[in-house]
Each structure stands twice: as C-alpha cells, then as structure tokens.
Design a protein around this motif. Sequence first.
Motif, PDB file in Angstrom:
ATOM      1  N   HIS A 148      22.432  46.930  40.222  1.00 41.18           N
ATOM      2  CA  HIS A 148      23.277  47.874  40.958  1.00 41.18           C
ATOM      3  C   HIS A 148      23.654  48.995  39.999  1.00 41.18           C
ATOM      4  O   HIS A 148      24.000  48.732  38.845  1.00 41.18           O
ATOM      5  CB  HIS A 148      24.526  47.170  41.477  1.00 41.18           C
ATOM      6  CG  HIS A 148      25.286  47.964  42.494  1.00 41.18           C
ATOM      7  ND1 HIS A 148      25.975  49.117  42.175  1.00 41.18           N
ATOM      8  CD2 HIS A 148      25.437  47.799  43.821  1.00 41.18           C
ATOM      9  CE1 HIS A 148      26.521  49.613  43.274  1.00 41.18           C
ATOM     10  NE2 HIS A 148      26.216  48.835  44.289  1.00 41.18           N
ATOM     11  N   PRO A 149      23.604  50.259  40.433  1.00 42.12           N
ATOM     12  CA  PRO A 149      23.971  51.341  39.519  1.00 42.12           C
ATOM     13  C   PRO A 149      25.437  51.250  39.092  1.00 42.12           C
ATOM     14  O   PRO A 149      26.262  50.699  39.814  1.00 42.12           O
ATOM     15  CB  PRO A 149      23.773  52.606  40.376  1.00 42.12           C
ATOM     16  CG  PRO A 149      22.874  52.193  41.484  1.00 42.12           C
ATOM     17  CD  PRO A 149      23.150  50.744  41.736  1.00 42.12           C
ATOM     18  N   PRO A 150      25.747  51.830  37.920  1.00 38.99           N
ATOM     19  CA  PRO A 150      27.147  51.962  37.519  1.00 38.99           C
ATOM     20  C   PRO A 150      27.837  53.003  38.404  1.00 38.99           C
ATOM     21  O   PRO A 150      27.208  53.625  39.257  1.00 38.99           O
ATOM     22  CB  PRO A 150      27.063  52.469  36.076  1.00 38.99           C
ATOM     23  CG  PRO A 150      25.628  52.536  35.715  1.00 38.99           C
ATOM     24  CD  PRO A 150      24.823  52.424  36.957  1.00 38.99           C
ATOM     25  N   VAL A 197      29.059  56.556  39.143  1.00 39.37           N
ATOM     26  CA  VAL A 197      28.504  57.836  38.668  1.00 39.37           C
ATOM     27  C   VAL A 197      29.423  58.992  39.054  1.00 39.37           C
ATOM     28  O   VAL A 197      30.135  58.923  40.055  1.00 39.37           O
ATOM     29  CB  VAL A 197      27.083  58.057  39.253  1.00 39.37           C
ATOM     30  CG1 VAL A 197      26.103  57.068  38.647  1.00 39.37           C
ATOM     31  CG2 VAL A 197      27.066  57.954  40.765  1.00 39.37           C
ATOM     32  N   PHE A 205      22.823  44.545  47.609  1.00 43.31           N
ATOM     33  CA  PHE A 205      23.041  44.023  46.260  1.00 43.31           C
ATOM     34  C   PHE A 205      24.499  43.575  46.202  1.00 43.31           C
ATOM     35  O   PHE A 205      25.377  44.235  46.770  1.00 43.31           O
ATOM     36  CB  PHE A 205      22.834  45.104  45.197  1.00 43.31           C
ATOM     37  CG  PHE A 205      21.396  45.340  44.801  1.00 43.31           C
ATOM     38  CD1 PHE A 205      20.340  44.849  45.557  1.00 43.31           C
ATOM     39  CD2 PHE A 205      21.109  46.076  43.648  1.00 43.31           C
ATOM     40  CE1 PHE A 205      19.017  45.093  45.180  1.00 43.31           C
ATOM     41  CE2 PHE A 205      19.790  46.319  43.267  1.00 43.31           C
ATOM     42  CZ  PHE A 205      18.743  45.831  44.025  1.00 43.31           C
ATOM     43  N   GLN A 218      26.323  53.177  47.237  1.00 39.45           N
ATOM     44  CA  GLN A 218      24.899  53.353  46.916  1.00 39.45           C
ATOM     45  C   GLN A 218      24.104  52.845  48.118  1.00 39.45           C
ATOM     46  O   GLN A 218      23.801  51.646  48.213  1.00 39.45           O
ATOM     47  CB  GLN A 218      24.536  52.571  45.651  1.00 39.45           C
ATOM     48  CG  GLN A 218      25.231  53.079  44.389  1.00 39.45           C
ATOM     49  CD  GLN A 218      24.657  54.403  43.891  1.00 39.45           C
ATOM     50  OE1 GLN A 218      23.516  54.749  44.198  1.00 39.45           O
ATOM     51  NE2 GLN A 218      25.444  55.151  43.137  1.00 39.45           N
ATOM     52  N   PRO A 255      14.903  55.176  44.412  1.00 45.05           N
ATOM     53  CA  PRO A 255      14.237  53.886  44.274  1.00 45.05           C
ATOM     54  C   PRO A 255      13.069  53.747  45.237  1.00 45.05           C
ATOM     55  O   PRO A 255      13.062  54.393  46.276  1.00 45.05           O
ATOM     56  CB  PRO A 255      15.345  52.887  44.634  1.00 45.05           C
ATOM     57  CG  PRO A 255      16.171  53.621  45.635  1.00 45.05           C
ATOM     58  CD  PRO A 255      16.131  55.073  45.232  1.00 45.05           C
ATOM     59  N   VAL A 260      21.086  50.184  48.316  1.00 43.20           N
ATOM     60  CA  VAL A 260      21.285  48.753  48.037  1.00 43.20           C
ATOM     61  C   VAL A 260      22.458  48.189  48.832  1.00 43.20           C
ATOM     62  O   VAL A 260      23.018  47.154  48.480  1.00 43.20           O
ATOM     63  CB  VAL A 260      21.499  48.502  46.516  1.00 43.20           C
ATOM     64  CG1 VAL A 260      20.205  48.794  45.771  1.00 43.20           C
ATOM     65  CG2 VAL A 260      22.657  49.312  45.962  1.00 43.20           C
ATOM     66  N   ILE A 272      18.029  50.849  40.110  1.00 43.80           N
ATOM     67  CA  ILE A 272      17.899  49.952  41.269  1.00 43.80           C
ATOM     68  C   ILE A 272      16.520  49.282  41.257  1.00 43.80           C
ATOM     69  O   ILE A 272      16.390  48.089  41.548  1.00 43.80           O
ATOM     70  CB  ILE A 272      18.112  50.756  42.581  1.00 43.80           C
ATOM     71  CG1 ILE A 272      19.557  51.219  42.688  1.00 43.80           C
ATOM     72  CG2 ILE A 272      17.704  49.922  43.786  1.00 43.80           C
ATOM     73  CD1 ILE A 272      19.811  52.191  43.845  1.00 43.80           C
ATOM     74  N   ALA A 286      20.562  56.479  37.907  1.00 41.08           N
ATOM     75  CA  ALA A 286      21.207  55.421  38.688  1.00 41.08           C
ATOM     76  C   ALA A 286      20.240  54.861  39.732  1.00 41.08           C
ATOM     77  O   ALA A 286      20.126  53.645  39.916  1.00 41.08           O
ATOM     78  CB  ALA A 286      22.471  55.961  39.359  1.00 41.08           C
ATOM     79  N   LYS A 287      19.529  55.760  40.392  1.00 38.61           N
ATOM     80  CA  LYS A 287      18.621  55.297  41.450  1.00 38.61           C
ATOM     81  C   LYS A 287      17.441  54.522  40.855  1.00 38.61           C
ATOM     82  O   LYS A 287      16.950  53.564  41.445  1.00 38.61           O
ATOM     83  CB  LYS A 287      18.110  56.483  42.273  1.00 38.61           C
ATOM     84  CG  LYS A 287      19.190  57.250  43.034  1.00 38.61           C
ATOM     85  CD  LYS A 287      19.934  56.420  44.063  1.00 38.61           C
ATOM     86  CE  LYS A 287      20.905  57.277  44.878  1.00 38.61           C
ATOM     87  NZ  LYS A 287      21.893  56.468  45.623  1.00 38.61           N
TER      88      LYS A 287
END
Lengths: 518, 445
Positions: free
Chosen positions: A430-432, A434, A64, B102, A482, B105, A425, A421-422
Amino acid sequence: MHNHEPPIFELSGQGKIGVNLPQIDVPQSDLPADLLRTDDLAGLPELTEPEVIRHYTRISQRNFAIDTTMVSLGSCTMKYNSKLHEEAARLPGFAAAHPLQGEELSQGALQLMYELQAYLGEISGFDAVSLQPAAGAQGELTGILVFRAYHLDRGDHERVEVLTPDSAHGTNPATAAMAGYRVVEVKSDARGNVDLEDLKRKLSPRTAALMLTNPNTLGLFEEHVVEVTRLVHEAGGLMYGDGANFNAILGIAKPGELGFDFMHYNLHKTFTTPHGGGGPGSGAVGCTAALAPFLPAPRVRRVPQTDQASPPTERGASLRPANAAPLPEGAYEFFVPEKSIGRMKTFHGNFGMLVRAWTYIRSIGAAGLRKVSETAVLNANYVQARLKHVYPAAVERTCMHETVLQGKLAMAPEVRTLDIAKRLIDYGFHPPTVYFPLIVPEALMIEPTETESKRTLDAFCDALLAIAEEAARDPEMLKRAPTTTPVRRLDEVRAARQPILRYDPAVFARLREEGLQF
Amino acid sequence: MTHYIPITDADRAEMLKTIGVERLTDLFEAVPTDHRFPPLRLPDPLSEPELRRELGRLERMNAHASSHMIFLGAGAYNHFVPAAVDQILRRGEFYTAYTPYQPEVSQGTLQAIFEYQSLICALTGMDVANASHYDGGTALAEAAIMAINVVRGRRKIVVAPGVNPQYRAVMRTLLQGVDVEITGDENPEASLAEVAALVDQTTAALVVQSPDFFGVLHDLRPLTTAAHAAGALMVAHFDPIALGLFQTPGEAGADIATAEGQPLGVGLSFGGPYLGIFTCRQQYVHKIAGRLVGVTRDVENRLAYVLTLRAREQDIRRERATSNICTNQGLMALAAAVYLSLVGRQGLRQVAELCYHRAHYAAAQIAQLPGYQVLDRGPFFKEFVVRTPRPVGAINAALREQGIIGGYDLSGDYPHLGDAMLLCVTEMNSRADIDALAAALRAVA
Ligand SMILES: Cc1ncc(COP(=O)(O)O)c(C=O)c1O
C-alpha cells in the motif's frame, strides 16, 4: 483474480429475500393510509443470503489492508489489529447491551470505561479523560470548545484566534473554524519545529490556543516543545495536543508533563482499534484538572459518599433519573461535569472501540507500550536510513515513528511522488501518505509501525530503491503504474465533473453502451 | 518482544547499526531529558487466557439482548442483525483497510460505500447520501450547519421539541461557538404546526423528526411547504426501519434528511459505534460534509469507484471546509449495505410490519391494565408513551427482577408528562414477550 463484480442492484431477482424473519404473531392493526410510502420500495434489490455473501466477499478481495500487506500510511498508524480485540468487542454483554439500560445493569461496561479513562490519563499525564468523542476530529472540536468555555468562564472574551502550524493536519484549522475561531498559521523552521520567532509574533491577547501535533506531521519531536508551551501560556492561551502521533511516545514522554492542557487520542491509531475502511474510530480526550469541569458529558466515576467527596475532577451531577434508587457507594455511574460543554454525540462514545483499546492496554501493559513506541521509532528510522540517500528526507534529523521523504529523484526529475506511490502498488505494498504535510513538496510520508518485521521493512525499502532505478531507466513505466490491480489509474476529473453518486439503472446502461466494463 | 512486535534482538542490533546510533535510547534525544521515559503505572499485562477471563467477568455484569427482554429504544434499537452481516464485517480486507484514498487498491471499500449510498438513496427517496457521519445526533447537527451554509445570511434553526433530546443537545454543543440561534423546543408541548409557525425570514432550517421521539408518525409535507414558503430548508430526521412502510423524506420534500443507521445491521454495542446517515437534494451536493464515492473509469475503460468532490473536505479546504470530519463510521455503513441487501425490498417491509403490529398489540394490552394509560398522540410506529401509576424508576426496578428492561423514563426530558415511559417494541419482541411485559406491569401497578 476476478476482475469485475457488478453493482449489487444488478444481481437482484424479483421475489428473493436474504433473511429468515418471524411470522406476525399478533392481530394486525390498521395502517395510516395517508402516511404510507408509495413506491413499494422499488429501488431496493432482492437477493438471497449466498448471493449477498459472495458479492461482498468478492469485492473485499479488491482491497489492500493490514491483514494482507504493509500499509505504511504516515499519520495513520496502520498497525496490526488483534483478533482478540474483535472477540472481546463481540461478547454479548458488550455488543448487545443497550446504552440506556441503566447503571444497575451495566456495571461491567462502566468499570471498563472507568479503567480506560484512568489508563489513558496515566499514559498521557492528564488528570481527566472523556471517552465520548467519536474520532480525532471530534476530539479536536471537543478541546477547542472546552478552551472556549474555559476562557469565557474566566470572563476572558477577547480570545478569538487559534494558532495552527503550517504543517498541521487539515482537521486542525477546520475544527478551529467550526468552533467559531479565526485561524492564524504559524511557520515551521528549517529543523521542522515551530518557528519560535513567528510564534512570538503571532501570539497576542487574542490567542485562545495553539494546536500542536507532537511529534509533528514531519515525524519530528518538537525540540522546543517546553518553550512553546511556556510562550503560549504566558500569552494566556492554552495548548491543544493533536494525539494522532501518540504511537511515537508511549512511555517516552507524557504530553501532560510537556505543558499540554488537552489532547485527543486516536484509539484507532495508537491503541489499534481497526480503521474499518474509513471508520469508526474513537477520539477520546484527556486534560488538566483545570479543564476537567468543562469536559463533555457523560463521564464515568465511582459513586462518592457525597458529591463533595468526589475528587475535584469528578464533580458534577449524576445522570440517573431523579426517581431512581441510588447506587451503592463505589459502584460506577455516569455524571455530568459541573460546567460541561454538553454532549458531543449520542450516548457514551464508540464503546466497541473502547473495549478494544482497553483489551490492548491490558494485554501489553506499561513495558509493552514503551516497547511499541521504541520499535515504531526504530522501524521508521531504519526505513529513513535505508532510503534517504535516494529519496531526500524533508528534514535531516532522527525521526520519530514516521519519516517524511520526498519523491524527488535526482536521476528522474519528471517522475513525481504520485508515480512512485502507484508503482509501489505493483510491488504489493500500500502506498505511504503522499503530498502531506503540505509544506513538503512531493512528500512521501512513511509510517511503518512496530508490527512490521525487518524482513517486510527490507522488502519495502528494496521495492522503493528498485522503483528509483526504474524511474531512471524507464519513467514511462512509473507513469503507467499500477498494472496489477483490478483497476488501473482513474479519470478522477471526470468523476467530479459528472458526478454519479448512486446507482441508476439508466446511467449504468449508458456506461455499458459507452463500452465500460464491469 | 510482545506477540505483536516481530523485531528480534538481532534485528534491532543490525537496524541500529544501519541507522548509525549505538543504543535505542539515542533515538529519543529530542525529548527533554527531565521528561524522558516517565514510568507508566498500569496494571500488569495479562496473557490471552487471563484476559479472556477478565473480559468475561466484566461482560457478565451487563444485561444484554439475550439475557433480558428489551422494551427500551429512545434512539438505540434492538433490531435483528442477520449472522451474515457480521461475517462480512469480520473480513480483514474490510475492517483492517484504511480510508480508500488510493482507489486502485481500495475498490472493495469504494464499491461497498457506493452501494451504501445508493441503497440509502433508494430507501429515502433522496438524491445524495454521503459515506456516513458519527451517529444520528451528529448527522442532524451537521444538517443544521449545512443549512446555515446553504441559506446565506440566516442564523436561526427552528427545531421541534419532538426531536430526540440527545440530538438537540448535540446540536447545541456543536454549534455553541458560532453565532446561530437554536429555538422552537422551549415549549415541550408545542405542536409541529406551532413550531412551523416560528419559521420566518431569518430561519435557515426547520428541523423535525418522524417518527418523533415519542414514536409518532407525521405527515411532513405541510411542514416542508411552510419551511419553503419562508425560504428555509426542511430537515427531516427519520427511522430507516420505518421507511419499510411509511412516507420517505424524499416524498415529504425534505432538503436534507438524516437518521441513526444503527437499526440497519449495527448492534446495540452500549451506544456505539453507530451510523450517521446523511442525505440531501442534488443541488446542495457541493455543501455536503464528509466523503462521497462516485463512479469513473480507468485507463482501460473499466468502471471504477473513487472518492470525489473532495474539494469540500478539510484536508484540501482546511479552515474553509464544510466540516472537520475525517474518520467516519465506514464499517457501519458497510454493515448497513449488507443488511439492506439481505432484507431487500420484501424483508424491510416485513421488519417494519412486525414492529408496527407488535407495538400496537403491546399498546393495546397495556392500555387495558389498571393504572396505565397509553397516550394517544397520533399514529405511531414502534414506540409509544405510557403514563404509569408509579414513578418509572420504581417500575423499571420491578421489571428488572423479571428479566425485563423497561421503557425510557420521560420525566427528566419532558416533565410535563408526569410519570411516563417510552416503550419500544421491535421484531425481536415476540407476542409471548409482550404478554410477559404486560403481566409484569400489572403486577407492579
Ligand atoms: C495529524 C492528524 N490530526 C488529526 C487527524 C484526524 O483524526 P480523525 O480522522 O480520527 O478524525 C488525523 C487523521 O488522519 C491526523 O493524521
């Protein structure tokens, strides 16, 4: 989408090559036999150009990135990276210029640096700028070393402590320690500001500096910033400004006018030089006239008539070799500030990033910069307003360019920020950021930036609200997320317990035997 | 609106209503009134065509590798960058991605860094490579810091005078706040054996460079033996292209090895962004600074890449971290990975051979010129020292007239050499270029 792409080593075939090199067109000289490497480079792969391109293109699609989706990482300012900037930095006179080719042959590059120094100084209210530091953390170290040199220069040897708020980014205390200081933590108050009473307790003749991020890492403007800087100065300390959040206050406030003595700019945040999957950045720094003589070398100035004719912030020796002919007055040259702490890195900074930042400032100008911050703050407050009834805000206040919420859902107490967060996705976001800042339990730190449309912001908020409903209905679904990505949740403990940090054919063969797919 | 901001006036009005304030300026009430909305005195903005013109004007004032023949190195090298490298760097999926915190992704970035680490280990013969430092100079300074952390209770770093002067300067800057003595380079003429003799029971590391700043190749094995005999670490700074032919830091027994990675597919770019390569032995992995990518598996038993051993880093360890580094030079590490994949086993050797043979040809041509003397300091790779009949500044001024960027003037850093320049020859300098250089040098003698 394709799910696997093997390590590049497994695509290798003996005798292949991916470049077209010149022939050796000179007589060959003897090689020193006792100094040759003995393994025939056996560990390097052999591939053709089409194979290399396909491999890296395929793996790129497993990312991402801003070009593919909103990346709301708080504290990171993931705004759109202009394509013009990429073209600019690749112009041959920038991209293929040698850093030591001499000022005679580099006047364009130097002019750009000189102008960028001036622009950054103006935007932040500082008298002098150095473009050398490579990233924010190096800018921090530059600042703390400059403070140290300043105190010592005044014969002030007792200042052995650096204060950092409990909300500070990890680089702040790590920097202070690297510069040899003891770190003293200052508490935050209920409104997310530096706790003035705690600050007063911790200030002393041992205080070298307070490192403050403003807006702070809660996304909040320090309501007592002028009082804070006054207290620190009264104690004989200096104010370091961590400029990671500068995107909130372009044309809104100048740190130099608020009482900061020094700050770094993350050009890779505020001035939109791309993050590159982890770097490079640029941590240019600005400071007051009193600190300018200590800045790292080299900086750029215009050749003065005599050294004494330079403005006080530009005094120091030219970097030119003693036997080189002098440059004409008004030309651009490198110089070493009079009491410089030295060089922070080789050459003159991450120049390619400087070209991008210069281009950005020239393309949007003063009004555009203010618009950037106003919109960044508007977008963050909009997201906060749409979400805070479900995701409680860490502090109920108007936020600046980012909002820190909490992944604590009344209807699903077992669900954690990580799960939310996951799951985000799977909605394509895209997650912030955390679990930062550390003082906020289950922190969800959202920085939308000014380059997202309302339509995208709404889709993002809708996704988070839908996730909250899912959490109430089926918390397990969040724990499994995810599910739409090339890989799903990872066994991170195993990665650390049995570290595999490079390709080894035997190890990878064993992983295959264990049934791992790749 | 600028062309980067997609919020319309109507959007803004609606958003302010949702937020519950009347005016945009209401959002800034926490900013002290007397400091709110200061004017910014900046030049008027330019449209894209105008800006391109202005960029072109500045750019054309600089010499560059296509306008001039470059015989200058000294830490930044005009090596060949295959077109394919930049095409990969230009993929938005790579260059507009964030740090891969993450992993689900970020498998693209993570796999690329894992391959970079692996390629660097294969290149160097070292066990572990991190995901990069800012440049060769900061990587070497971090090596000194790591040595202090590994060899407890020792506060001395012995560094050879043949280490790039800028690297030694960076090391001194970064370590000025802590109680560490950096010594060994006071005498610019000291041999490596003399420097190694300074390593004692208080020394944490011996720091050497091969090829050294003068281009000279050294057998580092005896130095490693000397360092280890005193209980110190061996830190070797190398040139990644030289490793296409010559002794690796792994073979030399180095504990930590660093390099400027710019020759590996990263252009000159007027000094940055470059690539700090950092490697070490397995047993020191918990003391290494910066990011590391490792391998693990996901819940469906797929191989996956992830940032690992993170407890060393500043965001977790804070003031007890091994370094403050956060943002690194990730995209340049990608460039190096693509470059090494393209040149591969054969190509890297070919590049190294071209450098070696052309540099030796150049040295032989220049040695025949009246007034010039090529200093024999031992076997060399792509750089060598030439004593000049006139000050280097004057020679370089004359070379500029011929479209040639001459060598690095050594008189500032190494005054004992007198009028001397450090010349560099790479695979980008053809035989004809070298002949042109020799003719131009002859003319200015
Ligand atoms: C608040 C804050 N300070 C400092 C830094 C460090 O900056 P850099 O990563 O450029 O070194 C960051 C980066 O994420 C940050 O968010």
